[in-house]
Scaffold this motif. Structure first.
Motif, PDB file in Angstrom:
ATOM      1  N   PHE A 249      -7.184  -0.058  12.471  1.00 10.94           N
ATOM      2  CA  PHE A 249      -8.047  -0.812  11.558  1.00 10.94           C
ATOM      3  C   PHE A 249      -7.339  -2.041  10.986  1.00 10.94           C
ATOM      4  CE2 PHE A 249      -9.768   3.556  11.336  1.00 10.94           C
ATOM      5  CZ  PHE A 249     -11.052   3.294  11.803  1.00 10.94           C
ATOM      6  N   TYR A 250      -6.321  -2.534  11.714  1.00 12.69           N
ATOM      7  CA  TYR A 250      -5.639  -3.796  11.421  1.00 12.69           C
ATOM      8  C   TYR A 250      -4.908  -3.794  10.073  1.00 12.69           C
ATOM      9  CZ  TYR A 250      -9.118  -4.744  14.978  1.00 12.69           C
ATOM     10  OH  TYR A 250      -9.905  -4.660  16.093  1.00 12.69           O
ATOM     11  N   LEU A 251      -4.651  -2.614   9.545  1.00  8.93           N
ATOM     12  CA  LEU A 251      -3.963  -2.524   8.259  1.00  8.93           C
ATOM     13  C   LEU A 251      -2.539  -3.071   8.348  1.00  8.93           C
ATOM     14  CD1 LEU A 251      -5.123   0.983   6.971  1.00  8.93           C
ATOM     15  CD2 LEU A 251      -5.930  -1.269   6.260  1.00  8.93           C
ATOM     16  N   ASN A 252      -1.883  -2.807   9.477  1.00 13.20           N
ATOM     17  CA  ASN A 252      -0.512  -3.302   9.632  1.00 13.20           C
ATOM     18  C   ASN A 252      -0.480  -4.825   9.696  1.00 13.20           C
ATOM     19  OD1 ASN A 252       2.288  -3.114   9.975  1.00 13.20           O
ATOM     20  ND2 ASN A 252       2.111  -3.137  12.201  1.00 13.20           N
ATOM     21  N   HIS A 253      -1.482  -5.406  10.361  1.00  9.92           N
ATOM     22  CA  HIS A 253      -1.548  -6.869  10.445  1.00  9.92           C
ATOM     23  C   HIS A 253      -1.795  -7.477   9.068  1.00  9.92           C
ATOM     24  CE1 HIS A 253      -1.561  -6.620  14.821  1.00  9.92           C
ATOM     25  NE2 HIS A 253      -2.522  -5.722  14.733  1.00  9.92           N
ATOM     26  N   LEU A 254      -2.683  -6.860   8.288  1.00 11.00           N
ATOM     27  CA  LEU A 254      -2.953  -7.354   6.944  1.00 11.00           C
ATOM     28  C   LEU A 254      -1.718  -7.218   6.060  1.00 11.00           C
ATOM     29  CD1 LEU A 254      -6.521  -5.835   6.392  1.00 11.00           C
ATOM     30  CD2 LEU A 254      -5.945  -8.225   6.847  1.00 11.00           C
TER      31      LEU A 254
ATOM     32  N   ASN B 264       1.386  -7.239   7.112  1.00  9.64           N
ATOM     33  CA  ASN B 264       2.339  -8.270   7.547  1.00  9.64           C
ATOM     34  C   ASN B 264       2.019  -9.621   6.913  1.00  9.64           C
ATOM     35  OD1 ASN B 264       3.935  -6.644   9.132  1.00  9.64           O
ATOM     36  ND2 ASN B 264       2.812  -7.063  11.016  1.00  9.64           N
ATOM     37  N   ARG B 265       0.747  -9.953   6.868  1.00  2.00           N
ATOM     38  CA  ARG B 265       0.358 -11.236   6.280  1.00  2.00           C
ATOM     39  C   ARG B 265       0.630 -11.250   4.784  1.00  2.00           C
ATOM     40  NH1 ARG B 265      -5.453 -12.687   9.214  1.00  2.00           N
ATOM     41  NH2 ARG B 265      -4.602 -12.955  11.322  1.00  2.00           N
ATOM     42  N   ALA B 266       0.365 -10.120   4.136  1.00  2.00           N
ATOM     43  CA  ALA B 266       0.601 -10.047   2.694  1.00  2.00           C
ATOM     44  C   ALA B 266       2.070 -10.251   2.364  1.00  2.00           C
ATOM     45  CB  ALA B 266       0.128  -8.702   2.158  1.00  2.00           C
ATOM     46  N   MET B 267       2.944  -9.825   3.237  1.00  2.00           N
ATOM     47  CA  MET B 267       4.387  -9.963   3.020  1.00  2.00           C
ATOM     48  C   MET B 267       4.955 -11.217   3.674  1.00  2.00           C
ATOM     49  SD  MET B 267       5.644  -6.076   3.637  1.00  2.00           S
ATOM     50  CE  MET B 267       7.320  -6.638   3.601  1.00  2.00           C
ATOM     51  N   ASN B 268       4.053 -11.989   4.290  1.00  2.00           N
ATOM     52  CA  ASN B 268       4.488 -13.207   4.981  1.00  2.00           C
ATOM     53  C   ASN B 268       5.500 -12.891   6.078  1.00  2.00           C
ATOM     54  OD1 ASN B 268       4.348 -15.961   5.435  1.00  2.00           O
ATOM     55  ND2 ASN B 268       6.075 -16.421   4.069  1.00  2.00           N
TER      56      ASN B 268
END
Length: 524
Positions: free
Chosen positions: A505-510, A512-516
């Motif tokens: 559910f793309y949680l890891n991608h989100l 990653n973006r949150a942590m830049n």
């Protein structure tokens, strides 16, 4: 034999492991380091055995080596600490033996073993801790050791990505645990676990001070961060670049720190309301998430990683329901299973890649699936009754057993609906009966073993009954829906949903973006 002597024997492996980093031993050759490592683990097994004899003859004990204002270094010898210590020593010994061959010829093998020993030492101290100061130091030490292992191959970009994400989450967990212990110390004026647990006897859920309620919530937050609960699980998926022994130790040992923390402070957690609800809800979501996503992964190690997310979630959920013996049982069973799964992952791939596997054809006969489920439910009800499980006072235990039962059914739906229905139905009933009896039997053994180290199963409130029923329904509905999707392979909705599942559910991608973190370009 005194408790002080036994405590010294239990601490001896950690002292040996720490000494490997000193100039006196770090200059030794690989064979000497390996011998000392294995010797320390064997000493740990001997110490655990002596501790068991001590507990049976005299009872649990707490040895204070150093203390200042009731904060210091102490060792707690009881059923919980010794069971965990023995498990860590055995798994550690197996991982070291595996590492000997796995890294044979690697120029960094000796340094790897030294870092591995450093990490195991802190895990051993964590489970033996009898003071919140000792627990905090060991908690942070395990993260430091793991960070070094994650960066064993520093040139691997995904390993650096995993270490970076883990570092941030670990510091949040450390801060949460420090805050929890600060509230506990301010309330009781002591960091000694015996003093804390004795003081808690004066309170009930209605008279619990706000400090302890807040401390309970912070303990749960620390456990969730440490044990990769959704949505803080992403770093675990990037650990694949590290050596396999690190994955085995991580999944079989280090992730268990979260559930262990909750079980250790079970008497405190059991009195809270918000902390318990948080454990149950977050644990249930993570358990369902990990179980579903792991089945769609093409990589066996990624599937095992998601599986660990689910198992840790289930363990924390069970603790939140108040069945701490079942939580400990699942923790121990998962540790040995996951260590074996990672260390044998290479050979498993070879076995799966066979052209002679038998594939039974799905018939699409819904009535057979329903009949098999109803027969198994009846069998589960009779089994629980024969084990004497009281539905009024042990309602949560029935719910947990039913969830495990649904897990067994989810693995057998394909065979029930196959052209080999008679044999499959018999196999389903027998295996269901076996698994449920094992669960109730081993839960009773663990409950008798740990004794009064955890509170008894609390009488469920209306809210707990409602939440437990909702969770059970969610697990049951998941089995039904997943079975339907498997039965209709050409269903467009099922296909799209499977894609989302495969991507978690793309949680890891989100995350990653949150942590830049996406600024780090990973190798393709």
């Amino acid at each position: 034999m005194t408790a002080t002597l036994i405590s010294s024997i239990l601490l001896l492996p950690a002292l040996i492991f720490f000494s490997l980093r000193t100039p006196l031993f770090s200059s030794k050759n690989l064979r000497s380091v390996l011998t000392l490592f294995q010797t320390g683990l064997l000493v740990g097994v001997i110490g655990a055995t002596l501790s068991i004899v001590h507990i049976i003859r005299i009872g649990s004990a707490e040895v204070d080596f150093f203390s200042m204002n009731q904060l210091g270094f102490s060792v707690r010898i009881d059923q919980l600490s010794i069971l965990m210590f023995l498990m860590i020593s055995i798994i550690g010994f197996v991982v070291v033996r595996f590492s000997k061959n796995y890294l044979d010829g690697d120029v960094g093998q000796k340094q790897f073993l030294i870092k591995l020993a450093f990490t195991i030492a802190f895990v051993q101290i964590l489970v033996l801790s009898g003071n919140i100061a000792t627990i905090l130091i060991a908690w942070i030490g395990t993260s430091v050791g793991l960070h070094q292992l994650l960066l064993f191959y520093p040139d691997r970009q995904k390993a650096r990505l995993a270490a970076r994400k883990k570092f941030i989450i670990a510091r949040l967990g450390d801060l949460s645990l420090l805050s929890a212990f600060a509230f506990i110390y301010l309330q009781f004026g002591s960091g000694n676990l015996n003093d804390i647990f004795d003081s808690l006897e004066a309170y009930t859920s209605d008279t619990l001070p706000l400090n302890i309620e807040i401390a309970g919530v912070l303990l749960v937050v620390s456990a969730c961060l440490k044990s990769v609960q959704v949505p803080f699980h992403g770093w675990l998926l990037d650990v694949m670049e590290t050596p396999t022994p690190v994955s085995a130790l991580l999944h079989a040992g280090l992730l268990n720190a979260g559930p262990f923390l909750i079980i250790r402070f079970a008497y405190l957690i059991d009195l809270t309301s918000i902390a318990v609800l948080t454990l149950v809800i977050v644990g249930a979501i993570s358990a369902l998430f990990g179980a579903l996503v792991s089945t769609t992964q093409p990589s066996i190690k990624t599937a095992l990683a998601y599986s660990s997310v689910g198992h840790m979630g289930f363990t924390l959920m069970v603790a939140g329901l108040g069945v701490y013996s079942a939580s400990l049982l699942h923790l121990v069973a998962h540790s040995f299973y996951k260590a074996h799964a990672f260390l044998s992952s290479g050979s498993i791939i070879d076995k799966v890649q066979t052209k002679n596997a038998i594939q039974y054809k799905r018939l699409g006969a819904t009535w057979r699936i329903v009949l098999g489920i109803l027969a198994s439910v009846f069998l589960y009800t009779i089994t629980a009754y024969l084990w004497g499980v009281n539905q009024d006072t042990e309602f949560q235990l029935l719910i947990i057993g039913a969830i495990i039962f649904f897990g067994v059914l989810s693995l057998q739906v394909n065979s029930i609906d196959s052209d080999n229905v008679q044999r499959s139905m018999i196999y389903t009933l027998i295996s269901s009966l076996f698994v449920i009896n094992c669960f109730f039997g081993f839960e009773w053994v663990i409950s008798e073993t740990i004794g009064n180290q955890v509170p008894p199963i609390r009488t469920p409130s209306f809210n707990m009954v409602f939440i437990s029923t909702v969770i059970l329904s969610a697990f049951g509905l998941t089995v039904v829906i997943s079975s339907s999707f498997l039965n209709f392979k050409n269903n467009s909705i099922a296909k799209r949903f499977k894609i989302h599942l495969r991507n978690g559910f793309y949680l890891n991608h989100l995350f990653n973006r949150a942590m830049n973190s996406l600024s780090i370009k990973t190798a393709k």
